[in-house]
Design a protein around this motif. Structure first.
Motif, PDB file in Angstrom:
ATOM      1  N   TRP A 160       0.920  -1.284   0.025  1.00  0.00           N
ATOM      2  CA  TRP A 160      -0.042   0.010   0.203  1.00  0.00           C
ATOM      3  C   TRP A 160       0.780   1.346   0.043  1.00  0.00           C
ATOM      4  O   TRP A 160       1.846   1.260   0.333  1.00  0.00           O
ATOM      5  CB  TRP A 160      -0.866   0.024   1.102  1.00  0.00           C
ATOM      6  N   TYR A 161       0.166   2.337  -0.488  1.00  0.00           N
ATOM      7  CA  TYR A 161       1.020   3.675  -0.449  1.00  0.00           C
ATOM      8  C   TYR A 161       0.259   4.483   0.666  1.00  0.00           C
ATOM      9  O   TYR A 161      -0.965   4.795   0.431  1.00  0.00           O
ATOM     10  CB  TYR A 161       0.703   4.348  -1.863  1.00  0.00           C
ATOM     11  N   ARG A 162       1.062   4.922   1.443  1.00  0.00           N
ATOM     12  CA  ARG A 162       0.570   5.858   2.366  1.00  0.00           C
ATOM     13  C   ARG A 162       0.949   7.548   2.222  1.00  0.00           C
ATOM     14  O   ARG A 162       2.117   7.621   2.039  1.00  0.00           O
ATOM     15  CB  ARG A 162       1.071   5.667   4.047  1.00  0.00           C
ATOM     16  N   SER A 163       0.041   8.172   2.012  1.00  0.00           N
ATOM     17  CA  SER A 163       0.046   9.460   1.505  1.00  0.00           C
ATOM     18  C   SER A 163       0.535  10.511   2.364  1.00  0.00           C
ATOM     19  O   SER A 163       0.311  10.348   3.697  1.00  0.00           O
ATOM     20  CB  SER A 163      -1.122  10.416   0.901  1.00  0.00           C
ATOM     21  N   PHE A 164       1.511  11.369   1.868  1.00  0.00           N
ATOM     22  CA  PHE A 164       1.709  12.402   2.885  1.00  0.00           C
ATOM     23  C   PHE A 164       0.893  13.452   3.169  1.00  0.00           C
ATOM     24  O   PHE A 164       1.057  14.460   4.217  1.00  0.00           O
ATOM     25  CB  PHE A 164       3.208  13.266   2.016  1.00  0.00           C
ATOM     26  N   HIS A 165      -0.155  13.270   2.854  1.00  0.00           N
ATOM     27  CA  HIS A 165      -1.419  14.182   3.239  1.00  0.00           C
ATOM     28  C   HIS A 165      -2.084  13.666   4.244  1.00  0.00           C
ATOM     29  O   HIS A 165      -3.153  14.286   4.853  1.00  0.00           O
ATOM     30  CB  HIS A 165      -2.535  14.301   2.210  1.00  0.00           C
ATOM     31  N   TRP A 166      -1.453  12.642   4.730  1.00  0.00           N
ATOM     32  CA  TRP A 166      -2.238  12.044   6.152  1.00  0.00           C
ATOM     33  C   TRP A 166      -1.552  12.022   7.393  1.00  0.00           C
ATOM     34  O   TRP A 166       0.091  11.890   6.933  1.00  0.00           O
ATOM     35  CB  TRP A 166      -2.877  10.561   5.995  1.00  0.00           C
ATOM     36  N   HIS A 167      -2.063  12.340   8.556  1.00  0.00           N
ATOM     37  CA  HIS A 167      -1.032  12.358   9.702  1.00  0.00           C
ATOM     38  C   HIS A 167      -0.888  10.851  10.271  1.00  0.00           C
ATOM     39  O   HIS A 167      -1.534   9.934   9.923  1.00  0.00           O
ATOM     40  CB  HIS A 167      -1.953  13.045  10.823  1.00  0.00           C
ATOM     41  N   PRO A 168       0.471  10.532  10.710  1.00  0.00           N
ATOM     42  CA  PRO A 168       1.545  11.789  10.670  1.00  0.00           C
ATOM     43  C   PRO A 168       2.268  11.517   9.318  1.00  0.00           C
ATOM     44  O   PRO A 168       2.582  10.633   9.014  1.00  0.00           O
ATOM     45  CB  PRO A 168       2.390  11.019  11.914  1.00  0.00           C
ATOM     46  N   SER A 169       2.509  12.810   8.806  1.00  0.00           N
ATOM     47  CA  SER A 169       3.116  12.752   7.631  1.00  0.00           C
ATOM     48  C   SER A 169       4.526  12.207   7.215  1.00  0.00           C
ATOM     49  O   SER A 169       5.084  11.754   6.356  1.00  0.00           O
ATOM     50  CB  SER A 169       3.201  14.238   6.949  1.00  0.00           C
ATOM     51  N   ASN A 170       5.282  12.174   8.662  1.00  0.00           N
ATOM     52  CA  ASN A 170       6.582  11.269   8.380  1.00  0.00           C
ATOM     53  C   ASN A 170       6.427   9.715   8.113  1.00  0.00           C
ATOM     54  O   ASN A 170       7.702   9.029   8.018  1.00  0.00           O
ATOM     55  CB  ASN A 170       7.370  11.497   9.858  1.00  0.00           C
ATOM     56  N   ARG A 171       5.158   9.372   8.193  1.00  0.00           N
ATOM     57  CA  ARG A 171       5.134   7.795   8.123  1.00  0.00           C
ATOM     58  C   ARG A 171       4.612   7.601   6.630  1.00  0.00           C
ATOM     59  O   ARG A 171       4.286   6.545   6.170  1.00  0.00           O
ATOM     60  CB  ARG A 171       4.025   7.243   8.873  1.00  0.00           C
ATOM     61  N   TRP A 172       4.852   8.677   5.634  1.00  0.00           N
ATOM     62  CA  TRP A 172       4.278   8.475   4.322  1.00  0.00           C
ATOM     63  C   TRP A 172       5.348   7.452   3.530  1.00  0.00           C
ATOM     64  O   TRP A 172       6.475   7.479   3.843  1.00  0.00           O
ATOM     65  CB  TRP A 172       4.354   9.629   3.567  1.00  0.00           C
ATOM     66  N   GLY A 173       4.914   6.734   2.634  1.00  0.00           N
ATOM     67  CA  GLY A 173       5.661   6.130   1.581  1.00  0.00           C
ATOM     68  C   GLY A 173       4.946   4.769   1.211  1.00  0.00           C
ATOM     69  O   GLY A 173       3.805   4.606   1.130  1.00  0.00           O
ATOM     70  N   ILE A 174       5.624   3.920   0.462  1.00  0.00           N
ATOM     71  CA  ILE A 174       5.293   2.552  -0.067  1.00  0.00           C
ATOM     72  C   ILE A 174       5.618   1.541   0.909  1.00  0.00           C
ATOM     73  O   ILE A 174       6.806   1.493   1.393  1.00  0.00           O
ATOM     74  CB  ILE A 174       5.816   2.066  -1.405  1.00  0.00           C
ATOM     75  N   TYR A 175       4.692   0.879   1.358  1.00  0.00           N
ATOM     76  CA  TYR A 175       4.897  -0.225   2.355  1.00  0.00           C
ATOM     77  C   TYR A 175       4.617  -1.736   1.551  1.00  0.00           C
ATOM     78  O   TYR A 175       3.624  -1.759   0.959  1.00  0.00           O
ATOM     79  CB  TYR A 175       3.797  -0.096   3.634  1.00  0.00           C
ATOM     80  N   ILE A 176       5.441  -2.709   1.733  1.00  0.00           N
ATOM     81  CA  ILE A 176       5.507  -3.856   0.888  1.00  0.00           C
ATOM     82  C   ILE A 176       5.396  -5.315   1.800  1.00  0.00           C
ATOM     83  O   ILE A 176       6.475  -5.128   2.459  1.00  0.00           O
ATOM     84  CB  ILE A 176       6.355  -4.098  -0.266  1.00  0.00           C
ATOM     85  N   LEU A 177       4.461  -5.866   1.842  1.00  0.00           N
ATOM     86  CA  LEU A 177       4.426  -7.065   2.710  1.00  0.00           C
ATOM     87  C   LEU A 177       5.494  -8.349   2.050  1.00  0.00           C
ATOM     88  O   LEU A 177       5.428  -8.444   0.884  1.00  0.00           O
ATOM     89  CB  LEU A 177       3.168  -7.501   2.657  1.00  0.00           C
TER      90      LEU A 177
END
Length: 393
Positions: A97-114
């Motif tokens: 999944w991709y976590r947008s930098f538009h969501w709190h907390p923004s420092n956790r944004w990025g691509i997460y791959i299982l």
């Protein structure tokens, strides 16, 4: 303006919001909370580097992952049926999944791959294809794992491109309008028909277009068509229709509601040729669900000089071309800095156990492999010769 600067401006103008609980990212984070916090990102911002005035591109994305023993005969014991059922119900985003930098907390944004998602794709999409390299070698398990990683990354990277596209609109209005969050709440989370969310269809199409070969594409079509609404509509946006789809998505973002394409060429918001938005611009996390050491997937980031050993074949080869030593030295310094450096063109030789190669100059390349916690230099020679006979296969 880089992503860090965009995030600062979004926070300053209060355009970073709470992640909607109905969003699939929220579900993935609930399921993998502790594992996510233990994950470390592979992040190589692609602005100018210390070596030359060119950006670092991840042209060989996928080749930067490795497993401890290099290759495997079989995958770990994962619940394939459970994963398959989730993919059918929820789409490829159950694997990454991709976590947008538009969501709190923004420092956790990025691509997460299982990690189990990578193994699932290696086994169920890529293993049965029977791919061979241009030199006739059959792809091995590591090649298939790298392809699985690449598929997941490319799908999620399109979501990053969409995030950037919405940010461009927000910058253009001096951050007066929350284009991204309005679009997600009003359009993405409220699909009207089987084609929506169109963003998921386009993300699958974006990934599909970057794989070659009839057999591979046939497998990918079957995998993607077996996903839910939106995801399975990818084939409506292949070829020239991909531009039409981007215009429709851009219109939905700019209007905050679903709608067909406008006359405004909003497809230009999406840098799908990766000329300015590069693969190295986004943090990538491998979320580990498998604890058995031999199956742990890790990133290759750099190779220290202290880790390098030289084979007798390499020593004999370098003696025949002593004039290449200064360029070899520079390449080894680049490796110590980052395997992602453009000048190295670091990549695995497909179908050849765990052998990787780097560029020394336009004529010569170096073959190397991980060995007992070190990296062995196998051979140095001309480009085609190294790919035909790298040693260590």
């Amino acid at each position: 303006m880089n992503v860090s600067e965009i995030i600062c401006l979004l926070e300053e103008h209060q355009l970073v919001n709470e992640l909607p609980p109905e969003h699939h990212v929220h579900r993935r984070e609930r399921e993998n909370g502790d594992r996510i916090t233990r994950s470390e990102p592979n992040y190589s911002p692609s602005w100018k580097n210390d070596w030359e005035e060119t950006p670092r591109r991840f042209s060989n994305i996928g080749d930067y992952i490795l497993i401890p023993n290099g290759d495997l005969e079989e995958i770990p014991n994962i619940n394939v049926q459970d994963i398959e059922g989730k993919v059918i119900r929820e789409g490829i985003d159950v694997l990454a999944w991709y976590r947008s930098f538009h969501w709190h907390p923004s420092n956790r944004w990025g691509i997460y791959i299982l990690d189990k998602g990578i193994y699932y794709l290696a086994q169920n999409v890529f293993r049965g294809v029977g791919q061979t390299s241009r030199y006739g070698r059959s792809f091995n398990m590591l090649d298939q794992l790298q392809q699985g990683f690449r598929l997941l990354f490319l799908h999620e990277f399109f979501h990053f491109i969409t995030d950037i596209a919405a940010s461009v609109l927000e910058v253009g209005t001096d951050f007066r309008t929350p284009y991204y969050t309005d679009y997600v709440k009003n359009v993405y989370l409220n699909p009207r028909n089987a084609d929506e969310p169109i963003e998921e269809a386009l993300a699958n199409a974006f990934a599909y277009n970057r794989f070659q070969g009839k057999d591979v594409r046939r497998q990918l079509r079957g995998f993607m068509r077996n996903q839910p609404n939106g995801y399975s509509a990818f084939d409506q946006y292949l070829g020239r229709n991909f531009s039409r789809g981007r215009r429709e998505l851009g219109t939905s973002i700019s209007n905050g509601r679903s709608g067909r394409r406008s006359l405004v060429p909003l497809e230009s918001l999406f840098d799908c040729r990766c000329q300015d938005v590069l693969f190295g611009d986004v943090p990538i996390y491998i979320v580990q669900t498998i604890s058995i050491p031999q199956y742990v997937i890790r990133f290759l980031t750099s190779i220290e000089r202290s880790e390098i050993i030289k084979s007798p074949t390499f020593e004999k080869g370098i003696q025949k071309i002593p004039q290449i030593r200064p360029k070899l030295e520079k390449a080894l310094q680049m490796l110590e800095y980052s395997v992602h450096h453009t000048g190295l063109n670091f990549e695995k030789i497909k179908g050849c156990d765990t052998v990787f190669t780097i560029r020394i100059d336009r004529r010569y390349r170096l073959a190397m492999r991980p060995l007992n916690g070190q990296w062995e230099l196998l051979r140095i020679g001309e480009h085609d010769d190294i790919y035909r006979n790298p040693g260590g296969c």
